[in-house]
Design an enzyme around this catalytic site. Structure first.
Site, short mmCIF file in Angstrom:
data_model
loop_
_atom_site.label_atom_id
_atom_site.label_comp_id
_atom_site.label_asym_id
_atom_site.label_seq_id
_atom_site.Cartn_x
_atom_site.Cartn_y
_atom_site.Cartn_z
CG HIS A 109 -32.78 -14.69 -40.76
ND1 HIS A 109 -31.82 -14.24 -39.88
CD2 HIS A 109 -33.94 -14.74 -40.04
CE1 HIS A 109 -32.37 -14.03 -38.70
NE2 HIS A 109 -33.66 -14.33 -38.77
CB CYS A 160 -29.56 -15.71 -37.93
SG CYS A 160 -28.64 -16.03 -39.45
CG ASP A 194 -35.70 -14.48 -36.07
OD1 ASP A 194 -34.64 -15.02 -35.69
OD2 ASP A 194 -35.75 -13.67 -37.02
#
Lengths: 341, 678
Positions: B464, B420, B480
């Protein structure tokens, strides 16, 4: 009801630790609160309870924990403080219960000489149920003793109080205390169980009893007119007189049977006389005490002459006790005599 | 005879001779020292443990009569070693660890010169204090249970000092101490519920241990390390339905500065004066945040309702006034429809588009070209997501190492393998390079619902990072890129996104938690629900939850009512203890024969043959026997021998005979009228 005046007289001696009830008002209050009695039952009416120094330190610890809990916003530190605080509160009940229901009474009274430790036997009894632990009793000018009544229902504890003056020793109010179970609280009471012991003058053995006693043969007592020690006189023979006492020379002269008479006298009896001694009153009493003890040990009969009182010669423990008692109480007013037993 | 007369009320229970701490409480004290220091061992300087063990050993030798007390210089060396050790440990001078280390040092050394009653009490009080200190580091239910046991041992040592002196009875001390603590529990509960919780009074030394969980800088590889951990980050209780996992983006930190391959938070933006005004219906939830040793809090979207002590910074994240050292409980209402910063003022725009001058030239060029190509920020974002989706980008927890200088270029164009923060970092960099305000957001994504209590658990492996891009009139918008490379990560949780290789790298417990339906994961869920309840009711019981609980209990929270409740609760709990202490069961004085007789007599009384008050049992039985026209003699004899010789009454045969007597009498007299006899 004159218990307080007794304890007040004990405090006249500056060498002694003053009992905490030395204040007149407090003493009077204590007498009302816990009246003197031969047997005292402990209950909420006469048990005091207060945190000890450790208890206050513990409270300080709790305060610190609470402050820490507030500053760190920590629930379990709060919890710790509350748990310890609750325990502290609960021990009030435990500590109180440890004394509650006990009954205390005088078991046996003893006597002794000035300078000795006079023994007092105190009987402590507990009600049925869980045993009591960590209880101490003692007089202000004696030593504390543990009372062991965990397994037994009652226990007799010997306490010793130092005798400083002759006469009646009134140890005054006795301390009963306990720190059980945590030592953070102290439950205590001051009870007056009418304890008193007789204190004899301190004996002085400096000189022998004979030298200061009146000792005259003619003051002896005839104990056996037909003894064989001393010649008395002559008289005509009576059948039954011992033949060896017949004065045969006289019979040869006058044809008359004459017998010599003898008599026995007791060993010289001792009179210990207060007025014939030198020195101040206490010294005289001490020496008389010494005489009495020496005479008793050597099994000599003796009598005592005090200015107001005379004790006929005698021998044995009872006689000695009587003599010592007179010596102990010499010059003390009747008011101070025990009013019960 | 001892030398010193007593001073009533002043001296401790001791008789004349030099005081000796009772041996059983001495032994208990030494045990409790170990028990109390043990849970602190991981937080304090190891040197202290050494000093403590040495002192403990020495004291044990003294206890066994082998060694004497240490000389002054030995103690001096120990003090020096301890203080030196603490100084070397690298904890801050005023840190909690340093303070705790000093406390433990003093505690261990005090043990060496523990002789008097006062010393022993000091040790005991220090032990209690150390129990509380351990709670500053850990408030788990297991720790609490352990410390209750420790408290029992310490209390037993204190009991031992005041107990019967003639016999050593360590077990009795422990039993009594356990009883004391057990009986203290009701009152503790009352105080815990009712004692007013107030705000901190002054600032305090903090644990200097580094923050756990997400940190305020993200280096390449940071998040992957977190992913290896299955530790709990926080638990959430939603007031209504739990939103789907793909919407659970827990914002914690906003990274606005990039340098040398590292993202940092930068200077915090000034806090907002008032909470944002809600637009749509909010989502209400309560968070139980595990200690992070940091101030930031985690929230969904835009919080519109939060506690008065919390602050909201300009980037819409929440800040606690203090570092979070124990489980922090806070309630929020979040509004997903709220528009963050519809207008962006120049200063903020400059901040969120700033980049270092030189590095990563390839992606700068790429970004400018892409914006020119696509025409709008939204389209550029879409294009980048499409590229991630369509080219051979791989989501992995074990990416190849990147060099710091041009790490983003290297990732985006060459290795194309990352997780991420790699994707989010590259995207933010590209957007900023194209002068589009963008920032990286760190926090957690997702959460597992515990079926037992219905709460959501968020663990460290859900850490995250994602992107927020500012779009004209839409404000800050969440993007995202990880969802593009590994849609399953966001839709179905981490497990679905992991390759077999990745999973092998995870710990056994993490895998167990990620698994479903098997025995181990069930057990873990159970323990978690226990822990959650513990946090909910005990650890997280703070001013806010107290006032709501009291509202329910008392109706209205006024000092008078709290005082009354305290008085009643305290009174009842004290009464319970007093009852156990003072209430004596009436001893059963009657032997079995007597009991039988009295039962018989009352049965006969119901038949009309009551016993006269002055009648002895024998006379009564005699009268009844005559009335029933039976021979009274053997019956009376039996009764008397039973009643006055309890030992005989134990014989089963004879007892049966007596019962028969009674039965016979009852039967005979049942059919006759009482007459004048009664």
């Amino acid at each position: 009801m004159n218990a307080f005046s007794k304890s007040a007289s004990a405090r006249n001696d500056p060498a002694k630790t003053a009992p905490p009830f030395s204040g007149k008002r407090f003493g009077a209050w204590l007498d009302r609160r816990i009246p003197p009695s031969a047997r005292i039952n402990l209950s909420q009416a006469n048990i005091f309870i207060f945190p000890t120094r450790s208890g206050f330190a513990f409270a300080g610890l709790l305060l610190m924990l609470i402050l820490g809990a507030i500053n760190y916003q920590n629930s379990l530190v709060y919890g710790t403080a509350f748990l310890l605080g609750s325990m502290f509160v609960i021990t009030i009940l435990y500590t109180f219960r440890n004394l509650s229901g006990l009954s205390i009474e005088m078991a046996e009274r003893h006597s002794g000489f000035v300078g000795e430790h006079i023994e007092f036997s105190v009987r402590v009894e507990r009600p049925k149920g869980r045993g009591r632990e960590g209880i101490q009793i003692g007089w202000p000018n004696g030593y504390k003793q543990w009372v062991e009544i965990y397994d037994t229902q009652a226990s007799v504890v010997s306490l010793y109080v130092t005798a400083e003056r002759r006469g009646w020793l009134h140890p005054g109010r006795m301390l009963v205390e306990t720190y059980f179970p945590l030592g953070l609280l102290r439950a205590w009471t001051w009870v007056d169980i009418n304890a008193r012991g007789l204190v004899y003058p301190k004996p002085l053995f400096s000189d022998s009893p004979q030298s200061h006693s009146s000792k005259h043969r003619d003051e002896g007592v005839l104990i056996d007119p037909l003894g064989s020690d001393d010649f008395v006189d002559l008289r005509g023979y009576v059948p039954g007189d011992p033949i060896r006492n017949i004065l045969w020379r006289s019979y040869a002269r006058s044809d008359e049977l004459v017998v010599k008479r003898y008599a026995s006298y007791q060993e010289p009896r001792l009179w210990f006389d207060f007025d014939q001694l030198s020195g101040d009153v206490e010294e005289k009493l001490s020496r008389l005490t010494g005489f009495a003890l020496t005479a008793t040990r050597s099994e000599q009969e003796f009598g005592l002459r005090l200015p107001q009182k005379e004790i006929a010669p005698g021998l044995g423990q009872l006689h000695l006790d009587q003599v010592l008692r007179e010596l102990a109480l010499y010059g003390h007013s009747e008011a101070e005599q025990p009013n019960n037993g | 005879m001892a030398e010193k007369p007593i001073t009533p009320g002043k001296n401790a229970p001791q008789v004349g001779m030099a005081y000796q701490i009772p041996r059983n409480s001495l032994a208990l004290l030494m045990i409790s020292q170990v028990v109390v220091i043990l849970p602190l061992a991981v937080y304090i300087t190891p040197w202290i443990i050494g000093v403590g063990l040495f002192s403990g050993y020495w004291r044990t030798q003294v206890y066994r009569g082998r060694w004497g007390y240490p000389a002054g210089w030995v103690k001096a060396v120990l003090v020096f070693a301890g203080v030196f050790g603490i100084a070397l440990s690298g904890y801050g001078t005023f840190s909690l660890e340093a303070a705790t280390s000093l406390l433990v040092l003093a505690f261990a050394l005090k043990l060496l010169e523990m002789k008097t009653r006062r010393d022993a009490y000091l040790i005991i009080f220090l032990s209690y204090f150390l129990i509380a200190t351990a709670f500053l580091f850990d408030q788990a239910i297991t720790m609490a249970a352990y410390q209750v046991l420790a408290a029992v041992i310490i209390t037993a040592a204190m009991v031992g000092m005041n107990q019967l002196q003639s016999r050593v009875r360590p077990l009795a001390s422990i039993k009594l101490a356990a009883a004391l603590i057990f009986q203290a529990l009701p009152l503790t509960l009352v105080l815990f519920l009712l004692f007013p919780r107030i705000a901190p009074l002054w600032s305090i030394p903090m644990p200097s241990s580094s923050t756990t969980g997400i940190s305020d800088t993200i280096k390449p590889g940071d998040v992957a390390n977190l992913t290896m951990s299955n530790e709990l980050a926080f638990r959430v209780v939603f007031e209504d339905e739990v939103p789907p996992a793909r919407e659970l983006y827990w914002r914690g930190l906003v990274y606005s500065e990039f340098d040398q391959g590292t993202w940092t938070v930068g200077r915090p933006l000034p806090p907002k004066a008032t909470p944002p005004a809600a637009v749509g219906p909010g989502i209400g939830y309560e968070v139980f945040l595990e200690p992070t040793q940091a101030e930031w809090l985690f929230s969904l979207d835009t919080p519109v309702d939060y506690g008065p002590r919390l602050k909201m910074l300009g980037d819409y994240r929440l800040i606690n006034p203090e570092s979070i050292l124990s489980v922090k409980r806070y309630r929020l209402v979040s509004d997903p429809q709220y528009t963050q910063d519809p207008q962006l003022h120049g200063l903020l725009e400059r901040r969120e588009t700033r980049l270092p001058d030189e590095d990563n030239p390839r992606i700068r060029e790429y970004a400018k070209a892409l914006l020119a190509d696509t025409g709008s920020p939204t389209a550029m974002v879409e294009a980048m997501l499409a590229q991630i989706r369509n080219r051979d980008y791989v989501y992995t927890l074990q990416p190849p190492t990147l060099n710091n200088e041009n790490s983003i270029d290297e990732f985006w164009f060459d290795t194309r393998r990352g997780f991420c923060s790699h994707y989010a970092g590259a995207m933010v960099f590209a957007l900023r390079a194209a002068d589009i305000p963008a920032r990286m957001v760190g926090g957690y994504q997702g959460g597992e619902v515990n079926p037992r209590t219905g709460h959501v658990e968020v663990r460290q492996y859900l850490a995250h990072a994602w992107v927020e891009v500012w779009i004209e009139s839409a404000g800050w918008t969440r993007v995202d890129p990880t969802a593009a490379v590994a849609p399953a990560r966001v839709e179905n949780g981490l497990n679905a996104a992991l390759s077999g290789e990745d999973r092998a790298a995870l710990s056994f417990l993490t895998n167990a938690r990620l698994g479903e339906g098997d025995l181990l994961s069930n057990a873990l869920q159970f323990f978690d629900s226990v822990e959650h309840r513990w946090n909910f009711w005990v650890v997280g019981y703070d001013a806010a939850s107290q006032s709501s609980v009291l509202q329910k209990l008392l109706g209205e929270v006024t000092p008078a009512r709290i005082g009354l409740a305290l008085a009643i609760g305290g009174g009842v709990s004290m009464f319970l203890v007093a009852l156990t202490l003072f209430w004596r069961r009436r001893p059963t004085q009657r032997n079995p024969a007597e009991r039988k007789f009295f039962k018989f007599a009352s049965a006969m009384a119901r038949q009309g043959y009551a016993r006269a008050p002055d009648e002895t049992p024998a006379a009564y039985l005699h009268r009844l026997a005559v009335k029933a026209e039976l021979d009274p003699q053997p019956m009376v004899q039996r009764l008397q021998s039973f009643m006055y010789d309890p030992q005989a009454s134990l014989s089963e045969v004879e007892r049966r005979q007596m019962r028969q007597d009674f039965r016979k009498l009852r039967f005979r007299l049942a059919f006759s009228t009482p007459g004048k006899a009664s």
